[in-house]
Each structure stands twice: as structure tokens, then as C-alpha cells.
Design an enzyme around this catalytic site. Structure first.
Site, PDB file in Angstrom:
ATOM      1  CG  ASP A 115      -1.716  -1.215   1.395  1.00 45.37           C
ATOM      2  OD1 ASP A 115      -2.309  -1.630   0.397  1.00 45.37           O
ATOM      3  OD2 ASP A 115      -1.763  -1.770   2.503  1.00 45.37           O
ATOM      4  CB  SER A 175       1.551   6.302   2.886  1.00 44.33           C
ATOM      5  OG  SER A 175       0.684   5.524   3.658  1.00 44.33           O
ATOM      6  NE  ARG A 176       0.133   2.654  -4.042  1.00 48.77           N
ATOM      7  CZ  ARG A 176       0.665   1.539  -4.440  1.00 48.77           C
ATOM      8  NH1 ARG A 176       0.038   0.405  -4.222  1.00 48.77           N
ATOM      9  NH2 ARG A 176       1.815   1.520  -5.070  1.00 48.77           N
ATOM     10  CB  VAL A 177      -4.445   2.869   3.038  1.00 50.24           C
ATOM     11  CG1 VAL A 177      -4.978   2.243   1.783  1.00 50.24           C
ATOM     12  CG2 VAL A 177      -3.339   2.023   3.624  1.00 50.24           C
TER      13      VAL A 177
END
Lengths: 509, 122
Positions: A349, A374-376
Site C-alpha cells: 500500500d 502511502s496509499r492508505v
């Protein structure tokens, strides 16, 4: 006394019952390089644990390749003692590890055997639970989106690349760029994260193909920083067989799952998955599985995908536990487009990208803020940090664009000069020494100071020391501000106003 | 090796009469000599024998004992199996006492003292 012993033995012999029955067995027909071919065993299961009867005792093995006339197995113990003609028995069990809270503070191998010389791990034999090394990942229904932050104690990460509990964040970079240091800081930081309201994170460090000296040093550091009591180290050093190195991340994951299933938060660091992929490639080639790109087998993507997919944040009905994964990948000359790095980048992620150029320039941790994402994690970031970090990201991005003009500083207009100066100071405050993670409330304060111009008058080389002094003063005089930020995770208008007046007071100490 | 076994047993099943069967056998040995696989002749012959026993619904049985079994014991053990089964006897002093029976190379009935002692101390 001897009479008693004899009587007990007699009773044992009298009570001994042994029913002879047909058993499925196999015979070793080929052996070498930690791999064996077994004839028979037509009822063996995939990934089943087998025992080979050798002259020196029993040796464990795993059924890997189930073929028409033979079974390809990977030997887990002393491969040298296995000879052609040795008998192989099925156990009916898939490979598993004994887990329990007793593992905390211990160093174990992927099969759960103690490596630290501190004696048996489980005293009560009924207590530990058997957790299979291979388990399917929690389903969509069992999960919840990431909502709690996992603070690393590193300013650059917590501000710009926030990690949430249950996330998979890759740490990628060349050799000697500080990859393990980031993971280690994160583990150490969990000590100050634990409070009365929030339980701490159980940390599992999986060393795959690492030097024993490195693992020993790491254990010592954790011990010194009082972090070993909530940590578990799974070690499969470079000297261990490829089969053991292949199992190590799965063992670490199984231990993490135990804590997650019990409603706790766990963090597992896989150091590193490049060596894990190499170990799996070795096994696959020896088992004569067809090689693919860079000679890795076809299922190398699935290997890492199924491992990292087990990181999750469980919903409240299942206890709300979480398992965060920090896989590490070592690149060669910064080549992120190689096979394994691209695979793991696509699975995780987000990634923290470390660069050797930045490292040698003295920017440590050498995080490339432009390539790291950081995707989430942003949804899990505390409001206070979100408030200050937004400005930081923007100003750093502007600084990167203007960086080329630094050498013409005298010919630039005031505004650009100011932006460059701010950027240099922001870069300076993001520098941090190893093994000294900073609590998030202090990080908020430091970033607030830098982005709001409190450090603009300070010389660049003095920024860190002045900043430390100011923080020290605030901590001593206005402890309640830091406490409030820590407890609520927010910086409301009242706190901000208080903070402003206090910073004016301590400015220029 | 499996291909040889399959091909030979099928070729043998397709002909009738001793002369024709002899011809198949002699041609098969010539083929092995030509391909150089005659070196593994003993292994191939054993595999063919096993296949033929299995084809006739027989079992390949190996009985191991610590010492030479008496004639009456061997006869008594043999009587437990069908006439179609191929039974071989082996001596293995490591077993200490008792017998170990292996059927078709993968089903084992281990009634030896060695195994019992191992299990007791495990």
C-alpha cells in the site's frame, strides 16, 4: 526410592498399548542440496510435514511437489544425514509453529525452536497454540479500513508517508541506506506509543538471510532500548538452509496473526524479501520447476502476494486486532524496475524509498519524499499531524523545484530566497539520528515551528540544536500542550493559540 | 523408465503364443542395448515385474525380519496373501525382533521391536 521408580516403570510397561496398523510410507530415492525425491506417499498432502527416519534420528521435511510417481520434498533439518532408502512418514499436519505470549522477548527459528539459549519457550505443553504457516488471508467481510496510525517515530515518515495499523508499507533502497534502521526505529518507538488508553504494538522482526552478527546487534539494541519485552525475532540467517529461509516470513506472519486474532495490534518486519525470493528461487530450481524471468519461478508473485495479503485490520466483531507489514526490499544500484521490487511495490500500500545519494549527502533517514507514498495511511493520520504536515509537503515540493537555483542565491528575488531558506530549514528538521524515535506530539511541534517561520531567523546549521532547545523549554514550561496533543491527537484553535504564545516566549532561547 | 515399462507390457499383452512373446522380449532387449539403457536393465526388469504383478491384481509384498524365518513361519506368512502376490523376504538385523511388511512400496505394517521402542521413547 528405587523401588518406587521400578514400580512406576512396571506400571508404565503394563499400561503400554501399541496397535499395529497399516501406515502410508515412502522411500527416499534421490537426495541432494536439501531436496529429496520420495517414492510412494501417494496420499501426501501439499505442504504436509513429513518425517524422514535417518540413522541419526528423525528429520523434518515438507512435501512441495506432488507428482505422478514421486513426491519432491524440501528437507528442513540436517540434509546430510538423509540417505537413499530412508523411510518417510506422513504426519497429517501442515507446517505450523507453536505460538503464545511466551514468545515475547525471544529469538526463535521459523519452526519455533529457541535460538537465544534462554531455555524452553513453553513450559506448559497444553498452552501454546499451533498456527499454520500457510493460512488464507482474512476475507473482505472480516476487514475494516485502516483507521489507527502506527507511529514510526521518524518525522519524515509520520508527517509525509503516514502508516496505519493493518497497512503494508514497503521499505525499499540500496544496500547501506538505512532500511533496517527505519524498521528498528519503528519497533523502538512502540514503547512510547503505549499508554493507558491505547495498547502497544507487538513487534515481530523476521531476519531472512541476514548475518548472525547483524541479528545479534539488533537484539542487543532492542534490549538496551527496553523494546525486547514486546518484540519477537524470527531468525533464518544466511547460514541456514534455503528451506528455512523460505519459511521464515510465513512463521513471522503466523505469530503476528496470533496476536491479531486476540484483538491486539502487531507489526511484522520482513528483512528482507529479496533474499526470501532468492531462497525460493533456489528451492524451485532444485525441484526442477520451470524458471521464468530472472530465473524466478512462475509463482514468485503469488508467494509475496499471499504473504502480504495476510496483513489486515480486523473488524470489531473479530476483536479489532491488526497486523501491519513492513516488508524490506534491497535494490541493486537503485533499480526499482527489477522483477522483485516491481512485484512487491504493486502488492503493498505504498513505499518508503531510500536513496544512497541522499544518505551520503548527510540527509538521514535518506527518504526520497517525492518517490515515497502511502496509499492508505493518510486516513489514519492524527488530525494534529495532518494539519501541520500538509504545509510541510507543499513547501518541500516547492523547495525541490527551486533547489537548482540555490547556487544563484544572490541573484534571486526575496520571495524565492525565502522559499529556499524555508526549504533548507525544513530539510534540516527532518534529519534524525538512529535509534532515537521522536514521539508524535513532539514531531507535530517541530513541524509546526518550522512551517510557521519560528526557525526562519536561525542559521541552517543551528536549526536542529535550537529546535531541540525550544522543544525542551516547551516540554518543561508548557507540558499540558504536548499532553493534550498526545491524548486527543488534535490541535484545536485553543491549543494552537496557546502554542503560538508559548513559542513566541521560547523563541530565540 | 516408465515409458519402457508401459510399452513393453502393452506389447506383450497384444501378442499370444510363446514364440511371439519371446520375439517381443528379444526385441525389447535389443532396443535397450541400442539406446544404452541396458545399464538400468535390472531396474527396468524389476519395474516390469511389478507392473505385471499389479496388472493381474497382485500385490508387491516385501517382508523384513531381524533373523531368517523358519519354513513354517514363512509358509504361514505367505498363506496370508493371495497367490497372485509377489512376496519377497529380507533380513534386517536393525529390526531387533518381529516383522515389517511393505505392500506395493507404500503401505507398511510395522510390528517390530525397533519401531515399538522408538515410539515408546519419542
Amino acid at each position: 526410592m528405587s523401588y518406587e521408580i521400578i514400580e512406576k516403570l512396571k506400571k508404565e510397561i503394563a499400561d503400554y498399548k501399541d496397535e499395529t496398523k497399516f501406515d502410508h510410507i515412502g522411500l527416499v530415492t534421490e537426495v541432494g542440496d536439501g531436496i529429496a525425491k520420495i517414492a510412494g506417499l501417494s496420499k501426501a498432502l501439499s505442504q504436509e510435514l513429513l518425517t524422514i527416519e535417518t540413522k541419526k534420528g528423525e528429520v523434518a521435511a515438507i512435501a512441495f511437489n506432488l507428482e505422478e510417481n514421486f513426491v519432491g520434498v524440501v528437507i528442513l533439518g540436517e540434509a546430510q544425514s538423509v540417505k537413499v532408502g530412508d523411510r518417510v512418514h506422513q504426519t497429517g499436519k501442515v507446517v505450523s509453529i507453536k505460538v503464545g505470549p511466551e514468545l515475547l522477548g525471544r529469538v526463535v527459528d521459523p519452526l519455533g525452536n529457541s535460538l537465544d539459549g534462554k531455555g524452553a519457550i513453553f513450559v506448559d505443553k497444553d498452552k501454546p497454540k499451533d498456527y499454520p504457516l500457510e493460512r488464507s488471508a482474512p476475507s473482505v467481510v472480516a476487514r475494516e479500513s485502516v483507521n489507527t496510525p502506527l507511529h514510526t517515530g521518524i518525522k519524515a515518515v509520520d508527517a509525509m508517508i503516514p502508516i496505519g495499523r493493518g497497512q503494508r508499507e514497503l521499505i525499499i533502497g540500496d544496500r547501506q541506506t538505512g532500511k533496517t534502521a527505519i524498521a528498528l526505529d519503528t519497533i523502538i518507538n512502540q514503547r512510547q506509543e503505549a499508554s493507558d488508553k491505547r495498547q502497544g504494538v507487538i513487534c515481530i522482526y523476521v531476519a531472512v538471510g541476514q548475518k548472525n552478527s547483524k541479528v545479534a546487534k539488533l537484539v542487543k539494541t532492542l534490549e538496551e532500548k527496553d523494546a525486547l519485552r514486546y518484540s519477537i525475532i524470527v531468525s533464518a540467517p544466511a547460514s541456514s538452509p534455503a528451506s528455512v529461509q523460505y519459511l521464515a516470513p510465513f512463521a513471522g506472519c503466523a505469530i503476528g496473526e496470533f496476536f491479531m486474532d486476540h484483538g491486539q495490534d502487531a507489526l511484522v518486519v520482513y528483512d528482507d524479501l529479496s533474499k526470501h525470493a532468492d531462497a525460493y528461487r533456489q528451492l524451485s530450481l532444485l525441484l526442477r520447476r520451470p524458471p521464468g524471468r530472472e530465473a524466478y519461478p512462475g509463482d514468485i508473485f503469488y508467494l509475496h502476494a499471499r504473504l502480504l495479503e495476510r496483513a489486515a485490520k480486523l473488524n470489531k466483531e473479530l476483536g479489532g486486532g491488526s497486523l501491519t507489514a513492513l516488508p524490506i526490499i534491497e535494490t541493486q544500484l537503485g533499480d526499482v524496475s527489477a522483477y522483485i521490487p516491481t512485484n512487491v511495490i504493486s502488492i503493498t500500500d505504498g513505499q518508503i524509498y531510500l536513496e544512497s545519494d541522499l544518505f551520503y549527502k548527510g540527509l538521514r533517514p535518506a527518504i526520497n519524499a517525492g518517490l515515497s507514498v502511502s496509499r492508505v495511511g493518510s486516513s489514519a493520520q492524527t488530525k494534529a499531524m495532518k494539519k501541520v504536515a500538509g504545509k510541510l509537503r507543499l513547501e518541500l515540493a516547492q523547495f525541490r523545484e527551486l533547489q537548482a537555483f540555490v547556487q544563484f542565491a544572490s541573484d534571486l528575488d526575496e520571495n524565492t530566497k525565502k522559499q529556499i531558506g524555508r526549504g533548507q530549514r525544513l530539510t534540516e528538521i527532518l534529519k534524525q539520528v538512529d535509534n532515537e524515535p521522536i514521539p508524535f506530539e513532539k514531531q507535530v511541534l517541530i513541524i509546526y515551528m518550522a512551517t510557521n517561520g519560528y526557525l526562519d531567523d536561525v542559521k541552517v546549521e543551528e536549526v536542529r540544536s535550537i529546535c531541540d532547545k525550544m522543544i525542551d523549554k516547551v516540554e518543561k514550561l508548557y507540558e499540558d500542550i504536548l499532553k493534550k496533543i498526545k491524548e486527543t491527537g488534535q490541535m484545536d484553535e485553543e491549543t494552537e493559540a496557546k502554542l503560538k504564545s508559548c513559542l513566541e516566549e521560547v523563541r530565540g532561547v | 523408465m516408465n515409458n519402457y515399462v508401459e510399452a513393453f507390457t502393452e506389447a506383450l499383452a497384444e501378442v499370444s503364443g510363446t514364440a511371439e512373446k519371446d520375439k517381443v522380449i528379444s526385441n525389447f532387449s535389443k532396443l535397450l542395448r541400442r539406446t544404452g539403457d541396458i545399464k538400468s536393465g535390472a531396474k527396468i526388469a524389476a519395474a516390469i515385474h511389478k507392473k505385471m504383478v499389479n496388472n493381474e491384481n497382485g500385490k508387491w509384498v516385501n517382508i523384513e525380519s531381524a533373523r531368517q524365518l523358519s519354513d513354517s513361519k514363512s509358509r504361514s506368512l505367505k498363506s496370508k496373501f493371495s497367490k497372485k502376490d509377489n512376496i519377497t523376504f529380507n533380513i534386517n538385523p536393525e529390526l531387533v525382533a518381529g516383522v515389517r511388511i511393505l505392500v506395493n512400496g507404500e503401505e507398511e505394517l510395522d510390528n517390530t521391536l525397533n519401531q515399538k521402542l522408538n515410539r515408546l521413547f519419542r
